[in-house]
Design a protein around this motif. Sequence first.
Motif, mmCIF file in Angstrom:
data_model
loop_
_atom_site.group_PDB
_atom_site.id
_atom_site.type_symbol
_atom_site.label_atom_id
_atom_site.label_comp_id
_atom_site.label_asym_id
_atom_site.label_seq_id
_atom_site.Cartn_x
_atom_site.Cartn_y
_atom_site.Cartn_z
ATOM 1 N N LYS A 1 83.093 -38.077 -74.233
ATOM 2 C CA LYS A 1 83.384 -39.397 -73.685
ATOM 3 C C LYS A 1 82.140 -40.280 -73.723
ATOM 4 O O LYS A 1 81.020 -39.781 -73.735
ATOM 5 C CB LYS A 1 83.864 -39.293 -72.234
ATOM 6 C CG LYS A 1 85.037 -38.353 -72.012
ATOM 7 C CD LYS A 1 85.418 -38.314 -70.550
ATOM 8 C CE LYS A 1 86.583 -37.360 -70.301
ATOM 9 N NZ LYS A 1 86.150 -35.955 -70.353
ATOM 10 N N PHE A 2 82.363 -41.585 -73.710
ATOM 11 C CA PHE A 2 81.273 -42.547 -73.563
ATOM 12 C C PHE A 2 81.773 -43.759 -72.805
ATOM 13 O O PHE A 2 82.980 -44.030 -72.746
ATOM 14 C CB PHE A 2 80.699 -42.968 -74.931
ATOM 15 C CG PHE A 2 81.586 -43.910 -75.700
ATOM 16 C CD1 PHE A 2 81.562 -45.284 -75.464
ATOM 17 C CD2 PHE A 2 82.463 -43.431 -76.672
ATOM 18 C CE1 PHE A 2 82.388 -46.156 -76.168
ATOM 19 C CE2 PHE A 2 83.285 -44.289 -77.384
ATOM 20 C CZ PHE A 2 83.248 -45.658 -77.133
ATOM 21 N N ALA A 3 80.859 -44.496 -72.214
ATOM 22 C CA ALA A 3 81.183 -45.785 -71.609
ATOM 23 C C ALA A 3 79.972 -46.701 -71.747
ATOM 24 O O ALA A 3 78.828 -46.250 -71.707
ATOM 25 C CB ALA A 3 81.563 -45.636 -70.138
ATOM 26 N N ILE A 4 80.246 -47.987 -71.928
ATOM 27 C CA ILE A 4 79.214 -49.013 -72.066
ATOM 28 C C ILE A 4 79.567 -50.159 -71.133
ATOM 29 O O ILE A 4 80.721 -50.606 -71.101
ATOM 30 C CB ILE A 4 79.134 -49.530 -73.516
ATOM 31 C CG1 ILE A 4 78.800 -48.398 -74.488
ATOM 32 C CG2 ILE A 4 78.117 -50.664 -73.634
ATOM 33 C CD1 ILE A 4 79.101 -48.740 -75.930
ATOM 34 N N VAL A 5 78.588 -50.649 -70.369
ATOM 35 C CA VAL A 5 78.791 -51.791 -69.484
ATOM 36 C C VAL A 5 77.689 -52.808 -69.749
ATOM 37 O O VAL A 5 76.503 -52.465 -69.722
ATOM 38 C CB VAL A 5 78.758 -51.380 -67.998
ATOM 39 C CG1 VAL A 5 79.098 -52.582 -67.111
ATOM 40 C CG2 VAL A 5 79.719 -50.226 -67.729
ATOM 41 N N ARG A 6 78.069 -54.055 -70.026
ATOM 42 C CA ARG A 6 77.099 -55.129 -70.214
ATOM 43 C C ARG A 6 77.532 -56.351 -69.406
ATOM 44 O O ARG A 6 78.704 -56.499 -69.049
ATOM 45 C CB ARG A 6 76.957 -55.488 -71.688
ATOM 46 C CG ARG A 6 76.354 -54.385 -72.567
ATOM 47 C CD ARG A 6 74.957 -54.024 -72.157
ATOM 48 N NE ARG A 6 74.296 -53.112 -73.090
ATOM 49 C CZ ARG A 6 73.325 -52.278 -72.747
ATOM 50 N NH1 ARG A 6 72.904 -52.221 -71.493
ATOM 51 N NH2 ARG A 6 72.764 -51.490 -73.650
ATOM 52 N N THR A 7 76.562 -57.256 -69.170
ATOM 53 C CA THR A 7 76.776 -58.375 -68.267
ATOM 54 C C THR A 7 76.845 -59.717 -68.992
ATOM 55 O O THR A 7 77.820 -60.447 -68.847
ATOM 56 C CB THR A 7 75.657 -58.429 -67.211
ATOM 57 O OG1 THR A 7 75.526 -57.161 -66.605
ATOM 58 C CG2 THR A 7 75.966 -59.469 -66.155
ATOM 59 N N GLY A 8 75.796 -60.078 -69.724
ATOM 60 C CA GLY A 8 75.807 -61.347 -70.430
ATOM 61 C C GLY A 8 75.671 -62.555 -69.536
ATOM 62 O O GLY A 8 76.136 -63.646 -69.885
ATOM 63 N N ALA A 9 75.046 -62.391 -68.359
ATOM 64 C CA ALA A 9 74.950 -63.513 -67.420
ATOM 65 C C ALA A 9 73.515 -63.837 -67.034
ATOM 66 O O ALA A 9 73.299 -64.583 -66.080
ATOM 67 C CB ALA A 9 75.760 -63.194 -66.165
ATOM 68 N N TYR A 10 72.554 -63.317 -67.779
ATOM 69 C CA TYR A 10 71.153 -63.499 -67.437
ATOM 70 C C TYR A 10 70.398 -64.121 -68.610
ATOM 71 O O TYR A 10 70.878 -64.142 -69.737
ATOM 72 C CB TYR A 10 70.517 -62.159 -67.063
ATOM 73 C CG TYR A 10 71.092 -61.544 -65.806
ATOM 74 C CD1 TYR A 10 70.478 -61.739 -64.581
ATOM 75 C CD2 TYR A 10 72.255 -60.778 -65.855
ATOM 76 C CE1 TYR A 10 70.990 -61.173 -63.413
ATOM 77 C CE2 TYR A 10 72.786 -60.214 -64.703
ATOM 78 C CZ TYR A 10 72.153 -60.414 -63.488
ATOM 79 O OH TYR A 10 72.676 -59.856 -62.345
ATOM 80 N N VAL A 11 69.188 -64.608 -68.330
ATOM 81 C CA VAL A 11 68.357 -65.166 -69.393
ATOM 82 C C VAL A 11 67.973 -64.078 -70.381
ATOM 83 O O VAL A 11 68.002 -64.268 -71.599
ATOM 84 C CB VAL A 11 67.101 -65.833 -68.806
ATOM 85 C CG1 VAL A 11 66.165 -66.285 -69.923
ATOM 86 C CG2 VAL A 11 67.497 -67.021 -67.936
ATOM 87 N N GLY A 12 67.583 -62.900 -69.873
ATOM 88 C CA GLY A 12 67.360 -61.748 -70.730
ATOM 89 C C GLY A 12 68.676 -61.048 -70.996
ATOM 90 O O GLY A 12 69.756 -61.606 -70.781
ATOM 91 N N TYR A 13 68.600 -59.800 -71.453
ATOM 92 C CA TYR A 13 69.840 -59.076 -71.733
ATOM 93 C C TYR A 13 70.642 -58.796 -70.470
ATOM 94 O O TYR A 13 71.858 -58.674 -70.523
ATOM 95 C CB TYR A 13 69.522 -57.763 -72.444
ATOM 96 C CG TYR A 13 69.106 -57.939 -73.883
ATOM 97 C CD1 TYR A 13 69.907 -58.646 -74.776
ATOM 98 C CD2 TYR A 13 67.918 -57.405 -74.350
ATOM 99 C CE1 TYR A 13 69.527 -58.811 -76.100
ATOM 100 C CE2 TYR A 13 67.532 -57.562 -75.681
ATOM 101 C CZ TYR A 13 68.332 -58.261 -76.545
ATOM 102 O OH TYR A 13 67.958 -58.423 -77.854
#
Length: 350
Positions: free
Chosen positions: A156-168
């Motif tokens: 299994k794998f999971a990835i969580v990202r935000t996209g709400a900041y100046v950086g990553y």
Amino acid sequence: MTKFLVAAATALALSACSGGSNPFASESGGTDTGTDTGTDTGSGIDSGRTLPPGTASPGADTTIFRSEPTSTEGAYYGNGYATDISYDAKKDTFTVDNLAFDGDNEYSRGTKVSSLAGKYAVYEADEHFTDPESSKPVTQFKHRAIYGASRDGNAKFAIVRTGAYVGYGFGGFVYQRENTVTLPSTGQAIYSGVMAGLRDFNGAGGLEYTTADIEVAIDFDDFNEDTGGRGDAVKGSITNRRIFDTDGADITDDVIKRIEVENDITLRRYPTATFRVGPGVMDDNGEILGEVQSYYTDSTGASQVFEDGKYYAVVSGKKAGKIVGVVVLENSIDPVADSVRETSGFIVYR
């Protein structure tokens, strides 16, 4: 609810998964939180590499869990912050802790994009959270999660990202196998499948989805053993890469066009990414850690690096029948931001 990674998703969650429930169970009885430094490589090759945090004493006969290393510096501040990822198969929801402004930490199945590459499920945090005292809505950051499980539920794998900041920004990835592995001592094997991921940006907000085909091959004969570990070579290629906005629209051609115009180059398609082949990438436990790049041809006909990154993976099964892993690629050639990061997960089969 079970701690990540969970039972193989039901047909509601991932149509590619089948079989009964197979709850997460670490070698420590479910108490391994993935906070180990990752420097214990078991009986692997002493090649100076550092495995991601997770299982402290991995072996060919143990469950292996890995998570994104935590970073508190520069554009990468926020890497590895997602913790206690869990999945509720009855409700088809994800719970992710330690990420600010993601609702009540429970992610629901995506509305406009519910799955990617026909294999992997997409989840999204609530857009608003209600202040219990004033009943006023609090706008939340955009968070997305991708989850993949093998057909037997053991990888299994999971990835969580935000996209709400100046950086990553803040997020993370995890991957694991829940069974053992028996690695061949001779011969070669080829694995194929699909992958799906999230693109986030350093210097710009927002998120995008990605899909691709992936093929991985292992030479169990060569390279020869080095310092007591396996010397097996691993190669891989990531092709047919597509990019989608969070509404599900294919924007690949638009991305390619802006890169071509800004850099005065001709791509025609998003570049193929390949694993760098060399000794010392796989250990006796079936863990793989290596580098990956993609290239383009400039106006003089010379080959130039388009993306650079790493892949992390682990082989699973009595006949080494599958591989689960994560690829992280970064480029600074896309004018949409200072740099663009793509984090993708995959499960491939012989």
